[in-house]
Design an enzyme around this catalytic site. Structure first.
Site, PDB file in Angstrom:
ATOM      1  N   HIS A 182       0.846  -1.203   0.000  1.00  0.00           N
ATOM      2  CA  HIS A 182       0.000   0.000   0.000  1.00  0.00           C
ATOM      3  C   HIS A 182       0.874   1.244   0.000  1.00  0.00           C
ATOM      4  O   HIS A 182       1.999   1.246   0.491  1.00  0.00           O
ATOM      5  CB  HIS A 182      -0.990  -0.012   1.162  1.00  0.00           C
ATOM      6  CG  HIS A 182      -0.449   0.354   2.505  1.00  0.00           C
ATOM      7  ND1 HIS A 182      -0.450   1.645   2.982  1.00  0.00           N
ATOM      8  CD2 HIS A 182       0.085  -0.393   3.498  1.00  0.00           C
ATOM      9  CE1 HIS A 182       0.051   1.668   4.202  1.00  0.00           C
ATOM     10  NE2 HIS A 182       0.396   0.439   4.537  1.00  0.00           N
ATOM     11  N   ASP A 242       6.335   2.844   7.084  1.00  0.00           N
ATOM     12  CA  ASP A 242       4.986   2.360   6.817  1.00  0.00           C
ATOM     13  C   ASP A 242       4.222   3.386   5.985  1.00  0.00           C
ATOM     14  O   ASP A 242       3.767   4.393   6.520  1.00  0.00           O
ATOM     15  CB  ASP A 242       4.261   2.102   8.140  1.00  0.00           C
ATOM     16  CG  ASP A 242       2.869   1.529   7.954  1.00  0.00           C
ATOM     17  OD1 ASP A 242       2.514   1.165   6.819  1.00  0.00           O
ATOM     18  OD2 ASP A 242       2.141   1.449   8.951  1.00  0.00           O
ATOM     19  N   GLU A 267      -5.197   1.554   2.676  1.00  0.00           N
ATOM     20  CA  GLU A 267      -4.903   0.500   3.646  1.00  0.00           C
ATOM     21  C   GLU A 267      -5.010   1.006   5.073  1.00  0.00           C
ATOM     22  O   GLU A 267      -5.535   0.311   5.953  1.00  0.00           O
ATOM     23  CB  GLU A 267      -3.494  -0.056   3.391  1.00  0.00           C
ATOM     24  CG  GLU A 267      -3.151  -1.317   4.178  1.00  0.00           C
ATOM     25  CD  GLU A 267      -2.549  -1.065   5.552  1.00  0.00           C
ATOM     26  OE1 GLU A 267      -2.312  -2.029   6.280  1.00  0.00           O
ATOM     27  OE2 GLU A 267      -2.321   0.116   5.906  1.00  0.00           O
ATOM     28  N   GLU A 268      -4.485   2.203   5.321  1.00  0.00           N
ATOM     29  CA  GLU A 268      -4.426   2.704   6.695  1.00  0.00           C
ATOM     30  C   GLU A 268      -5.814   2.889   7.302  1.00  0.00           C
ATOM     31  O   GLU A 268      -6.000   2.702   8.507  1.00  0.00           O
ATOM     32  CB  GLU A 268      -3.644   4.022   6.753  1.00  0.00           C
ATOM     33  CG  GLU A 268      -2.171   3.906   6.382  1.00  0.00           C
ATOM     34  CD  GLU A 268      -1.354   3.091   7.386  1.00  0.00           C
ATOM     35  OE1 GLU A 268      -1.927   2.497   8.312  1.00  0.00           O
ATOM     36  OE2 GLU A 268      -0.121   3.055   7.224  1.00  0.00           O
ATOM     37  N   ASP A 323       4.395  -4.598   3.350  1.00  0.00           N
ATOM     38  CA  ASP A 323       3.853  -3.335   3.837  1.00  0.00           C
ATOM     39  C   ASP A 323       5.026  -2.453   4.256  1.00  0.00           C
ATOM     40  O   ASP A 323       5.543  -1.662   3.467  1.00  0.00           O
ATOM     41  CB  ASP A 323       2.894  -3.629   4.988  1.00  0.00           C
ATOM     42  CG  ASP A 323       2.135  -2.409   5.494  1.00  0.00           C
ATOM     43  OD1 ASP A 323       2.698  -1.311   5.484  1.00  0.00           O
ATOM     44  OD2 ASP A 323       0.984  -2.572   5.946  1.00  0.00           O
ATOM     45  N   HIS A 339       3.431   5.429  12.588  1.00  0.00           N
ATOM     46  CA  HIS A 339       2.265   6.295  12.396  1.00  0.00           C
ATOM     47  C   HIS A 339       2.450   7.695  12.989  1.00  0.00           C
ATOM     48  O   HIS A 339       1.468   8.353  13.359  1.00  0.00           O
ATOM     49  CB  HIS A 339       1.000   5.646  12.957  1.00  0.00           C
ATOM     50  CG  HIS A 339       0.521   4.486  12.142  1.00  0.00           C
ATOM     51  ND1 HIS A 339      -0.640   3.811  12.416  1.00  0.00           N
ATOM     52  CD2 HIS A 339       1.059   3.868  11.048  1.00  0.00           C
ATOM     53  CE1 HIS A 339      -0.801   2.827  11.537  1.00  0.00           C
ATOM     54  NE2 HIS A 339       0.229   2.846  10.691  1.00  0.00           N
TER      55      HIS A 339
END
Length: 778
Positions: A406, A416, A453-454, A482, A566
Site C-alpha cells: 500500500h 509504513d 490500507e491505513e 507493507d 504512524h
C-alpha cells in the site's frame, strides 16, 4: 463501475454449497469414514501423455529437467538482482516521503501517478490507475482536538495536553499541519467530560480485571495503551461496556525510552510522539465500512459483512495521545487513591508500564474532558495495477502471482508503507530488466500499489471483492510487503505450505551487514508465523483462500514496533539516520521479494509444500486440545463439557495422506526428460492447480460465526486481537467464550473443509461431501 481487468474468463469456482441442515450427522461420519480408510500404499499415476513425455531416461547424459530448470532460474535471477540499486531505492523513498499522502488526498494521487510512471519507465507499460469510491475519514483542518484535566470542584483546568508533535530541525518534513492534528480514522466528532479509568491494553480480559476490582467503566472515559490488539478493538470493547470516550496512548514500555534513546537522538518514540491509525472494528469485516464501491451493484455493507456501516466503527469519540501527555492523567489516578484509600486501586503487574509512576485503575476524582473534530465523506482513492504478462495472458490457462504494497500513509510514511513502495519499485525495475531480454514469466505477475490500507485495507479489499471470480480461478499466490524496512531483522508470516520456500530464500540471500545468509544472524524471534490481519493480504487469504505471504525487516529481533510508527517523524530523515542509512536493507528485501515471485511465477512445478501444511494442521489440533483442557467445565450450562475431535483428527490424517501423495507426484515430475515448455506446462497444469487451489477448500461459504466475511477456517485474526492470527478460529473463539455447542459445530465445519481439501489435493476432485462437514448440529 470501473473497467474489469483484461484477464481471461474465470474457469473454476468453489463448489456450490448447500444448506447446513440438509445433512444428517450420520452422513458426516459415513463420508469421513469412507474417505479416510487407510491406504497402506501410495500409488502415483500419470496420464499417458505424461508417461510418454516425462519418462525417466537414465541413459540420457543431457541435463535433467530439474537441472535445466535450475540453470534457467539462476540466469533469470542473476539478471533481476543486477538491476537492484540502493541509490535508486533511496531516491524513490525521498520522493515518496516528500509530502503527506493520506488516502484520497492530492498527495495520494500524486504518488499514484509517480508509481505508474516509474513502472512504465521500467518497461511495464500496462500500468493503470484505478479509482475506488470509499467512505473516508479526515480531521478538520481548521479545528484542533483538545484534552484537559479538570478540577472536580472548580472545573478549572489542572493540565492541558499539547496534542502536537513539534517541528524538529533534524527532521525537515516534520513541519506539516498534520503535526497538530492527532486523530484516529473513523472516530466521530464529539465532546465528552467524565471520570477516567485505566484499562491496560483494552482487551476483554483487561476489562474483566477492572470489573473484578469493582471499577465501573460505564459513564467514564477509558485510557488504554497501544499493544497486544488492534486499536479499533480496544474502542469496541470499551464502547460495549458503556464508556463515553477513549484515549489511546503509546507507553514507553512498547516503543519508547525503555528500548533506547528517543528521537531525534535515537530511533525510539519521544515523549511527544503520537501514533495515529484507524479505529474501524477490523476483525468484524475488512475494507470500506460503507462499501461505497458496491452501491452501484445494489449491495450494502450489511450484505457483504453481516453488519451495518455504523456497527463497524465507533459511536464514541476517540483520541490518540503521547506518553508525555498521558502522564498527568495516569498520575491523577494515583492521586485519587492517595486522597481516598478505597478509590482507584493499584493496577496489577500486567497493567504496569514504563513510566516512572505506579499505575492505578481509577476512577479519577478529577474529570477529563476532550473534544475531537473529524469528518467523513465519500471520495475516491487510487489503486495502481501493473501487468507483467505471461505468454498465456488472457487465456484460461494463465495463472496470476500478485505482489502488493500500500502507498497511502498517515503522514509521510517512510517505513509504513513507503519502504515497501520503494522495494516494490526495485522489484518492478528488476522485472523490467528481464523484459528487455525477451523473457516472459510462465504465469502473469500483477503489481498492485494499493491505497486506503491505513483506514481499513480499503483499496485491496475492493479490488479483491470486485475480481473475486477471476482470482478464484487464476491466483496462485499473493505476496504482501507493507513496511519493508525499519531495521535489519527479517520476519514473515505465511500460509504453511509456503514456509519451505521462504526458508530457502533466507538461506540463499546474503545480509548486507555481514555477508552471511539472512537466516544465520538476522531473523526475528518466533519464526514464520500464522497470518491474521492488519495488512492487505487479508482479503486474499481470509476471504478468498489464496495462499499468502507478508514480510518485512524489523528494527528489533523481539518484534518490538519501531518508535516512529504512524507518527509525523516516520520520515526520510529517520530512515536515513536509523532505519537503513545505506539503503542496503531495501535492496535485500527487494531481492527476497523478487526471487520469491519469480520462483512461483516461473517454475514448472509450483513450490508449495503440503507436507508442511499437514504438519501445521496437526499442530493446530494439538493446540486446540490444550485450549479445551484449560476451559473444560466452563460452558454455559455448567458441568463438565468438552469437544469430540474425532472427525477433525480423521480429516487431518486424510490431508496428511493426500500431502504425501501429491509430494510423490511432484518428485516424479522432476524425473522426466522434459520437452517443449508449453507442452510440459499443459501436462503439469492439473498438478499445479491442486497445489495452488487446495487452499480455497479451507474457506467456509457461510464464514466464521459473527463474521461472515472471514471465511478461512484454519487461520484468521482473533475476534478480539485484530492483528494476530488464531488457528481454527471458529472453534477457538467459541471455546474461549465458553460456547461449547457452537464450538462443536465449528469442529464439524473445520473437519468438512479439511476433508474437502484432502480430496482435492489428493485426487483433484470436489466430491459431494464438501458441505457435509458443515452440519450445524449439537
Amino acid at each position: 463501475m470501473h473497467p474489469r481487468p483484461r484477464y481471461g474468463a474465470a474457469v473454476m469456482h468453489l463448489p456450490k454449497l448447500g444448506s447446513w441442515a440438509s445433512f444428517a450427522f450420520s452422513s458426516v461420519v459415513l463420508f469421513l469414514l469412507l474417505l479416510l480408510v487407510p491406504t497402506p500404499t501410495i500409488t502415483v499415476t500419470a496420464t499417458s501423455m505424461q508417461r510418454r513425455r516425462l519418462r525417466v531416461s537414465e541413459s540420457d547424459k543431457s541435463p535433467s529437467l530439474q537441472q535445466q530448470e535450475q540453470q534457467r532460474q539462476a540466469q533469470v535471477e542473476s539478471t533481476f538482482v543486477a538491476a537492484l540499486s540502493a541509490e535508486s531505492a533511496r531516491a524513490s523513498l525521498q520522493y515518496l516521503t516528500s509530502e503527506p499522502h493520506m488516502a484520497g488526498t492530492p498527495g495520494d494521487l500524486k504518488m499514484a501517478k509517480y508509481v505508474q510512471a516509474q513502472w512504465q519507465s521500467f518497461g511495464i507499460q500496462e500500468a493503470e490507475i484505478q479509482p475506488v469510491s470509499a467512505l473516508l475519514s479526515y480531521p478538520l483542518q481548521d479545528k484542533q482536538p483538545s484534552l484537559v484535566l479538570l478540577d472536580h470542584i472548580s472545573n478549572t483546568p489542572l493540565f492541558t495536553a499539547a496534542l502536537t508533535e513539534p517541528i524538529l530541525t533534524e527532521d525537515p518534513t516534520s513541519d506539516t499541519w498534520l503535526r497538530n492534528h492527532t486523530y484516529l480514522g473513523y472516530s466521530p466528532s464529539g465532546n465528552v467530560t467524565a471520570p477516567l479509568v485505566y484499562a491496560n491494553y483494552g482487551r476483554p480480559e483487561d476489562f474483566d480485571v477492572l470489573e473484578a476490582a469493582g471499577v465501573a467503566v460505564k459513564g467514564t472515559i477509558v485510557l488504554v495503551r497501544y499493544g497486544e490488539c488492534f486499536r479499533g478493538l480496544k474502542v469496541m470493547n470499551a464502547e460495549q461496556r458503556g464508556a463515553l470516550g477513549v484515549l489511546v496512548y503509546s507507553d514507553p514500555q512498547q516503543d519508547g525510552f525503555t528500548a533506547g534513546p528517543v528521537y531525534p537522538a535515537g530511533p525510539w518514540r519521544p515523549p511527544f510522539g503520537v501514533q495515529r491509525g484507524s479505529v474501524q472494528f477490523l476483525s468484524l469485516c475488512a475494507g470500506d465500512p460503507g462499501r461505497a464501491a458496491l452501491i452501484e451493484e445494489g449491495l450494502t455493507a450489511e450484505d457483504v459483512c453481516g453488519y451495518a456501516t455504523e456497527d463497524m466503527k465507533p459511536k464514541i469519540p476517540v483520541l490518540p495521545i503521547s506518553y508525555g501527555d498521558a502522564t498527568p492523567f495516569l498520575q491523577s489516578l494515583a492521586d485519587a487513591a492517595a486522597a481516598d484509600g478505597s478509590r482507584s486501586p493499584i493496577a496489577p503487574p500486567s497493567f504496569q508500564g514504563g513510566l516512572n509512576l505506579t499505575y492505578h485503575m481509577g476512577p479519577s476524582v478529577d474529570l477529563v474532558g476532550f473534544a475531537t473534530h473529524n469528518q467523513e465523506l465519500v471520495g475516491d482513492i487510487w489503486n495502481v495495477i501493473g501487468l507483467v504478462k505471461s505468454p498465456y495472458f488472457g487465456t484460461r490457462r494463465d495463472r496470476l502471482v500478485v505482489l502488493g504494497n500500500h502507498r497511502d500513509a498517515w503522514v509521510d510514511g517512510a517505513v509504513d508503507p513507503n519502504s515497501g513502495t520503494a522495494a516494490q519499485l526495485e522489484v518492478a525495475k528488476g522485472l523490467g530488466a528481464l523484459l528487455q531480454t525477451g523473457w516472459k514469466p510462465r504465469r502473469t505477475i500483477v503489481l498492485a500499489s494499493w491505497s486506503g490500507e491505513e483506514l481499513g485495507l480499503i483499496g485491496s479489499t475492493a479490488w479483491g471483492e470486485k475480481h473475486a471470480e477471476e482470482l478464484d480461478s487464476k491466483a496462485v499466490l499473493y505476496v504482501n510487503v507493507d513496511s519493508a524496512v525499519s531495521g535489519p531483522f527479517f520476519q514473515a508470516g505465511a500460509t504453511p505450505s509456503l514456509k519451505p520456500l521462504l526458508e530457502t530464500l533466507q538461506e540463499e540471500v546474503r545480509h548486507p551487514y555481514d555477508g552471511q545468509p539472512v537466516a544465520r544472524n538476522w531473523t526475528a524471534e518466533g519464526g514464520i508465523e500464522i497470518l491474521g490481519s492488519g495488512s492487505d493480504y487479508t482479503v486474499f487469504l481470509d476471504h478468498l483462500g489464496i495462499s499468502s505471504i507478508d514480510m518485512g525487516a524489523l528494527i528489533d529481533r523481539h518484534r518490538r514496533p519501531y518508535g516512529m510508527y504512524h507518527s509525523v517523524y516516520d520520515s526520510y530523515a529517520w530512515m536515513s539516520r536509523f532505519g537503513d542509512p545505506g539503503y542496503t536493507l531495501h535492496v535485500m528485501m527487494s531481492e527476497i521479494w523478487g526471487k520469491l515471485a519469480l520462483r512461483v511465477a516461473d517454475s514448472l512445478v509450483l513450490p508449495l509444500d503440503h507436507d508442511v501444511q499437514a504438519k501445521a494442521l496437526r499442530g493446530y489440533v494439538e493446540e486446540l486440545e490444550k485450549r479445551v483442557e484449560r476451559r473444560e467445565g466452563g460452558g454455559e450450562g455448567g458441568g463438565r463439557l468438552s469437544l469430540d475431535l474425532t472427525l477433525l483428527k480423521r480429516a487431518v490424517w486424510a490431508y496428511g495422506v493426500a500431502a504425501k501423495k501429491v509430494g510423490a507426484e511432484v518428485d516424479s515430475s522432476w524425473k522426466g526428460e522434459g520437452g517443449r515448455e508449453e507442452w510440459m506446462l499443459t501436462c503439469l497444469a492439473p498438478l499445479n492447480d491442486r497445489l495452488a487451489f487446495t487452499e480455497r477448500r479451507f474457506c467456509a461459504n457461510k464464514g466464521l460465526p459473527r463474521r461472515k466475511w472471514f471465511k478461512h477456517v484454519l487461520q484468521a485474526p482473533g475476534l478480539y486481537l485484530g492483528y494476530k492470527g488464531e488457528s481454527l478460529p471458529g472453534v477457538t473463539q467459541a471455546v474461549s467464550d465458553g460456547k461449547w455447542g457452537l464450538a462443536q459445530e465449528q469442529v464439524w465445519v473445520a473437519a468438512g473443509r479439511i476433508a474437502a481439501a484432502a480430496r482435492f489435493l489428493g485426487e483433484g476432485t470436489e466430491g459431494e461431501e464438501g458441505e457435509a462437514g458443515m452440519v450445524a448440529m449439537k
